[in-house]
Motif scaffolding. Sequence first.
Motif: not given
Length: 161
Positions: A29, A97-98, A102
């Motif tokens: 991330s 972010a994951e 993003v």
Amino acid sequence: MKLLKVILSAFIFYLSFIYGASAMAQDLSQQNKQLLANFANEVFVKKDLTNLQEYLHDNYIQHNPIVPQGLSGFKQFFADWFKAVPDWQYRLEKIVAEGDTVWAYGVYSGTQQGDWLGIPSTGKHYSIHAVDIFRIENGKLAEHWDVIDTYGLFKQLGVIQ
């Protein structure tokens, strides 16, 4: 006692696996956030389109219908926008972010001095907020969605009342 050692060992293994996976996800991330921050700075702040191949896949998928598909479509769209709005500016406010996704929240602004999107030059200044969502694949931007205040843009340009 032996059973307790086995259970304890399994629990420690489980914790290290979970912690390791979590740390890897956080690293990914963070890398993706940095990629997007670098991209935004180079392309939207500096208006430099020369290194797009470092940031976008050639078959970059664009979900905004006014922006053509692919790296070349992106390049042409923003070259036209930068030309029509010579004082074009972008201010990145927030990145989240994951995994491979993003989100960026920012402000686009400038004064329309040339024809753009079929709109004759208005000489008017605009400032609009947008959320851009990117999917990253193999270290490059692969796909994009956005939520942009187009009503506010067209109102500020005098296209609509």
